[in-house]
Design an enzyme around this catalytic site. Structure first.
Site, short mmCIF file in Angstrom:
data_model
loop_
_atom_site.label_atom_id
_atom_site.label_comp_id
_atom_site.label_asym_id
_atom_site.label_seq_id
_atom_site.Cartn_x
_atom_site.Cartn_y
_atom_site.Cartn_z
N ASP A 158 60.70 55.50 -63.07
CA ASP A 158 61.84 54.60 -63.24
C ASP A 158 61.49 53.50 -64.24
O ASP A 158 60.36 53.00 -64.27
CB ASP A 158 62.20 53.99 -61.87
CG ASP A 158 63.44 53.15 -61.91
OD1 ASP A 158 64.49 53.66 -62.32
OD2 ASP A 158 63.37 51.96 -61.51
N GLY A 181 74.45 60.03 -44.92
CA GLY A 181 73.52 60.80 -44.09
C GLY A 181 72.94 62.03 -44.71
O GLY A 181 72.35 62.87 -44.01
N ASP A 240 59.00 60.16 -113.81
CA ASP A 240 58.96 61.11 -114.94
C ASP A 240 58.47 60.45 -116.22
O ASP A 240 58.57 61.01 -117.31
CB ASP A 240 60.33 61.73 -115.18
CG ASP A 240 61.38 60.71 -115.59
OD1 ASP A 240 61.04 59.52 -115.71
OD2 ASP A 240 62.54 61.12 -115.80
N GLU A 299 61.77 57.47 -67.73
CA GLU A 299 63.14 57.05 -68.00
C GLU A 299 63.14 56.18 -69.25
O GLU A 299 62.73 55.02 -69.21
CB GLU A 299 63.72 56.26 -66.82
CG GLU A 299 65.14 55.78 -67.11
CD GLU A 299 65.61 54.66 -66.18
OE1 GLU A 299 66.79 54.27 -66.30
OE2 GLU A 299 64.80 54.16 -65.38
#
Length: 401
Positions: free
Chosen positions: A286, A125, A33, A315
């Site tokens: 990844d 499995g 200013d 990731e």
């Protein structure tokens, strides 16, 4: 900045500027200013005088776009071995030794063996046919994107120790099972995202073959192996080669080796091309911060060439817009390398708020910071989750029984 207007005793100053090239930029405001100079800085998401830091501006290409078919979709992560089993798979080609639990209620084997090694070779499995059988259930949940942890042939139950990038692990099923899964998922309006693990392979892979199980072409024991330059051999290293975070079962790759690039990305039947053509709709990369920017960009370009509406998701555990890894400022967004990332900052902020370690203000600041720093096309496709295979499960975090 020229004066614009005054409203409610507030003076507005405006200017128009342009940036000539994509990149990451930081800025602040200086008010003068004539008698005093003040700095207007960013402090906890708000403007503050003479305290705080700079604002960030992520400048990306105007044509940067991400697949509309992934925007705002509900994503569901599946750890294949522990999801659901339907029928039996031919395990004759499975890397041994391994054990198969008889009941889903049994406790996974998490303790070290007699040699102090955690083998990760007990299986429940879960298989591709099990996922197919559960597709109606997933559809009723509102799932629109299936993200599968690694499905390629490997020794361990987590399968981040890839043995063969172009083969399904025998306990999961066959290539035909994968095509059937992709086809039925697509018929139900679901996308299929595969886990691409390219910063390392397994020590028992057909490429490294530490124990010479796959012939005499493995890089580990044969200097003239066609895969030799794919890996980082170092005689000063205790194992003779660099491995992922020092885990000797995971030898690190030379991602920018021409032979590796050709096999994974460039060739007509590269790993990327192979699975996209069989029905995959993209890849989650990844440890993206351990892959060179050049590798990610090259992979992204090839994916888009084969299937323009496929997704490449990285990731990244931090704010990916200004991520620095190994002293390098990453260019995931400013070079259009990724379509999206895993939104771990969001996860941490939400959980912190729920647990009372973060205030509502801190949660809002994290969410707004991501919204400000990420390109809108990326923000539309980020993977928001409260727990993953790499973190403590949200039910455990909250103590839910």
């Amino acid at each position: 900045m020229p004066y614009a207007e005054t409203q409610d005793q507030r003076h507005s100053y405006e200017c128009i500027f342009s940036i000539s090239e994509c990149g990451l930029y930081y800025y602040y405001f200086q008010v003068d200013d004539g008698t005093e100079k003040l700095l207007i800085l960013k402090n906890r998401g708000q403007a503050a005088v003479n305290s705080g830091g700079k604002w960030q501006l992520t400048c990306f290409a105007k044509e940067y776009d991400t697949p509309k078919s992934f925007c705002g979709k509900v994503m569901y992560q599946i750890f294949p071995d522990r999801f659901y089993r339907s029928g039996q798979c031919d395990a004759s080609d499975k890397l041994r030794p391994f054990s198969l639990h008889e009941k889903w209620s049994e406790t996974p084997e998490y303790r070290p063996d007699a040699k102090g090694i955690i083998q990760n070779n007990d299986f429940f499995g879960g298989n591709l046919n099990g996922i197919i059988e559960k597709l109606p259930y997933l559809q009723n949940l509102g799932v629109e994107v299936l993200y599968l942890n690694p499905i390629f042939k490997a020794f361990s139950n987590h399968r981040y120790d890839t043995c063969d990038y172009k083969k399904i692990d025998p306990l999961l099923g066959t290539e035909q099972d994968f095509q059937r899964l992709a086809g039925q998922a697509h018929q139900m309006g679901m996308k299929l995202l595969l886990d691409g693990v390219f910063s390392h392979t397994g020590e028992r892979s057909i490429y490294f073959d530490k124990y010479e199980e796959h012939g005499n072409l493995g890089a580990c024991n044969h200097p003239d192996s066609p895969y030799r330059n794919w890996f980082q051999f170092d005689t000063k290293n205790p194992n003779g080669y660099h491995s992922w975070w020092g885990i000797n079962t995971l030898p690190c790759t030379n991602e920018m080796d021409p032979g590796f690039l050709d096999y994974v990305i460039d060739s007509e039947d590269s790993v990327i091309a192979h699975w996209l053509r069989l029905g995959a709709d993209g890849f989650r990369l990844d440890v993206a911060d351990e892959l060179p920017d050049e590798f990610i960009k090259r992979l992204h370009q090839r994916v888009k060439k084969i299937k323009p509406d496929a997704l490449v998701l990285g990731e990244v555990w931090e704010d990916a817009s200004y991520k620095i890894s190994y002293s390098v400022r990453r260019r995931y967004f400013v070079d259009q390398e990724l379509d999206a990332t895993m939104n771990y900052p969001y996860k941490d902020a939400v959980i912190g708020f729920v647990q009372g370690t973060k205030s509502a203000e801190e949660l809002a600041e994290t969410v707004m910071s991501i919204a400000e720093n990420y390109p809108k096309p990326v923000l539309d496709c980020v993977m928001n989750s409260l727990s993953t295979h790499d973190t403590m499960r949200i039910l455990t975090v909250l103590g839910v029984e």
